[in-house]
Design an enzyme around this catalytic site. Structure first.
Site, PDB file in Angstrom:
ATOM      1  N   PHE A   7       0.841  -1.196   0.000  1.00 37.59           N
ATOM      2  CA  PHE A   7       0.000   0.000   0.000  1.00 37.59           C
ATOM      3  C   PHE A   7       0.874   1.243   0.000  1.00 37.59           C
ATOM      4  CE2 PHE A   7      -2.617  -3.326   1.704  1.00 37.59           C
ATOM      5  CZ  PHE A   7      -3.869  -3.081   1.146  1.00 37.59           C
ATOM      6  N   CYS A   8       0.510   2.206  -0.838  1.00 43.17           N
ATOM      7  CA  CYS A   8       1.192   3.494  -0.805  1.00 43.17           C
ATOM      8  C   CYS A   8       0.168   4.570  -1.122  1.00 43.17           C
ATOM      9  CB  CYS A   8       2.372   3.533  -1.771  1.00 43.17           C
ATOM     10  SG  CYS A   8       1.902   3.604  -3.489  1.00 43.17           S
ATOM     11  N   SER A   9       0.617   5.797  -1.291  1.00 38.98           N
ATOM     12  CA  SER A   9      -0.349   6.884  -1.470  1.00 38.98           C
ATOM     13  C   SER A   9      -1.209   6.673  -2.708  1.00 38.98           C
ATOM     14  CB  SER A   9       0.357   8.231  -1.486  1.00 38.98           C
ATOM     15  OG  SER A   9       1.608   8.122  -2.109  1.00 38.98           O
TER      16      SER A   9
END
Length: 107
Positions: A7-9
């Site tokens: 998960f990232c931005s």
């Protein structure tokens, strides 16, 4: 089939790393599925598609404590991807880290 989700931005650069991790898993014939998602989909994904490991991209490291507070009770290991490994797109190394986390949690 183990599910390792990154998960990232936005999910863009992590999707490159996810595909490198998937290549490494496939090369070793490991029953692992690696996918990248935007961080704002985390709750929905945990509810609908329970991953075996959650890895946060270095750019959302500041969300680690909040993520653990929210989802730590699920028993899913949560970690931040090492910035050096991330920068190098070291798929196999990050994959090994995730597998270790899953094994440690099972004990």
């Amino acid at each position: 089939m183990k599910k390792i989700y990154l998960f990232c931005s936005a999910g863009m650069s992590t999707s490159m790393l996810a595909s490198k991790m998937q290549e490494a898993a496939d090369a070793h014939n490991l029953p692992i599925c690696v996918k990248a998602h935007p961080h704002n989909k985390l709750a929905e994904i945990i509810q609908n598609d329970r991953p075996d490991c959650i890895l946060l991209g270095p750019q959302v490291k500041y969300m680690y404590d909040e993520t653990v507070k929210q989802f730590g009770s699920t028993g899913i290991p949560i970690a931040v991807i090492d910035a050096g490994d991330y920068g190098m797109m070291a798929g196999e190394k990050v994959l090994k880290t995730a597998i270790k986390l899953i094994k440690q949690t099972k004990k």
